[in-house]
Design an enzyme around this catalytic site. Structure first.
Site, PDB file in Angstrom:
ATOM      1  N   CYS A 134       0.841  -1.209   0.000  1.00  0.00           N
ATOM      2  CA  CYS A 134       0.000   0.000   0.000  1.00  0.00           C
ATOM      3  C   CYS A 134       0.868   1.249   0.000  1.00  0.00           C
ATOM      4  O   CYS A 134       1.496   1.573   1.017  1.00  0.00           O
ATOM      5  CB  CYS A 134      -0.910  -0.034   1.228  1.00  0.00           C
ATOM      6  N   CYS A 137      -0.231   4.083   2.371  1.00  0.00           N
ATOM      7  CA  CYS A 137       0.026   3.779   3.788  1.00  0.00           C
ATOM      8  C   CYS A 137       1.501   3.984   4.139  1.00  0.00           C
ATOM      9  O   CYS A 137       1.820   4.460   5.221  1.00  0.00           O
ATOM     10  CB  CYS A 137      -0.329   2.331   4.127  1.00  0.00           C
ATOM     11  N   ASP A 138       2.395   3.601   3.232  1.00  0.00           N
ATOM     12  CA  ASP A 138       3.813   3.477   3.614  1.00  0.00           C
ATOM     13  C   ASP A 138       4.796   4.350   2.847  1.00  0.00           C
ATOM     14  O   ASP A 138       5.990   4.337   3.166  1.00  0.00           O
ATOM     15  CB  ASP A 138       4.248   2.006   3.444  1.00  0.00           C
TER      16      ASP A 138
END
Ligand code: NAP
Length: 316
Positions: A134, A137-138
């Protein structure tokens, strides 16, 4: 006696939230159960350029948050819990939860899909230690670092563009010599100086001592194996349906997707499927929303035919 809902909706992504909106607007009592992130996979997408009306860079989280607020405003209840099974044997269906159960006249299953694993050695061990699924997300963990993105679909190309906002360089490794992603996204990626593509290549190993240090990749045409140093590996090799809890209750295809007709009816009367979880040709937010609306309308028709009345949603 515990409450019997008109519609129990499993999954709080665009399909489930749209089903809730349409069910509540039809004056049915509806509850959505979500175990993870409201908004589903769409909430992990930074840009939602292809959702009609989404101009001026709306993000996935923003759009899906509005979808939830809209459904709730019409009376849909949103519950954080984990669905662990079903009982569809009686006319009133039971959704079994980690913390209890919900009874409903109809069920709309909209649990979506999740990223597939690459299956390369090192992937599991280094997950969360440089291996991610993701970008939204990261990505910020890789600010000014170099990353590899694996895959050639919409997710790989689109998320690679997003990654360039943080990373110094993004190398897409794709097993063929052309992308399957939409042409408009591919064009955008090709114009981005931070993106390079390694074609006809598969990743055979992800390695590192407690943190990703590099990959071993093989050119599928020449058979040559090379070592490539990288700080992170983003895996975008497709998705698989989240159907473990409903397996055995409704008909699935060989890949585990729910077989439903154009009215979203599954093999069990009163049980509908919507969104990425069902067999379909185009998995997009717009088609997930359409599925959710169709499922809710048909849940209403089913209730009208099989029950004496619908249960009004709780007043807000
Ligand atoms: P996808 O379209 O299934 O693409 C998966 C990619 O991974 C393909 O390019 C495939 O290669 C490659 N791949 C599969 N297994 C592999 C392996 N073992 N090793 C190396 N490469 C492998 O998946 P996705 O990109 O995650 O998208 C999933 C669905 O969501 C699609 O329907 C997509 O349209 C949709 N989506 C849409 C958007 C958008 O419209 N903005 C954004 C994200 C996702 P081949 O091409 O050779 O098969």
């Amino acid at each position: 006696m515990s409450k019997i809902y008109d519609v129990a909706i499993v999954g709080g992504g665009p399909a489930g939230l749209s089903a809730g909106l349409y069910a509540s607007r039809a004056k049915m009592s509806a509850i959505i159960i979500e175990k993870g992130k409201w908004g589903g996979q769409a909430s992990t997408t930074e840009e939602l350029e292809n959702y009609p009306g989404s101009v001026e860079h709306p993000t996935g989280p923003k759009v899906t948050e509005r979808m939830k607020l809209q459904a709730e405003a019409f009376g849909t209840e949103c519950l954080k819990d984990e669905v662990i099974g079903f009982d569809f044997l009686e006319k009133i269906k039971v959704v079994k939860l980690a913390k209890g159960e919900i009874k409903a006249k109809t069920v709309i299953f909209a649990a979506g899909a999740q990223p597939m694993l690459l299956g390369a050695p090192g992937e599991i061990e280094l997950r969360g230690k440089g291996v991610s699924y993701c970008a939204t997300c990261d990505a910020d963990f890789f600010t000014e670092l170099e990353v590899v993105a694996i895959g050639g679909g919409d997710a790989a190309v689109e998320e690679s563009i997003y990654l360039t906002k943080f990373a110094e360089k993004v190398t897409i490794v794709h097993r063929r010599d052309e992308f399957r992603a939409a042409k408009s996204i591919v064009e955008k990626a090709m114009q981005n100086d931070k993106i390079q593509v390694i074609w006809n290549t598969v990743v055979e190993e992800i390695y590192g001592d407690g943190i990703v240090e590099g990959i071993k990749m093989k050119n599928v045409q020449t058979g040559e194996v090379t070592d490539f140093k990288t700080d992170g590996v983003f895996v975008f090799v497709g998705t698989k349906p989240i159907t473990e809890t409903i397996k055995g209750h409704v008909e699935l295809d060989a890949k585990g997707y729910i077989i439903a007709d154009e009215e979203m009816r599954t093999s069990v009367e009163g049980v509908f499927a919507a969104g990425d979880v069902r067999v379909k040709s185009l998995r997009q937010v717009v088609t997930a929303c359409a599925d959710g609306a169709i499922a809710a309308v048909n849940a209403e028709k089913y209730i009208e035919k099989n029950f004496e009345h619908i249960t009004l949603p709780d007043a807000k």
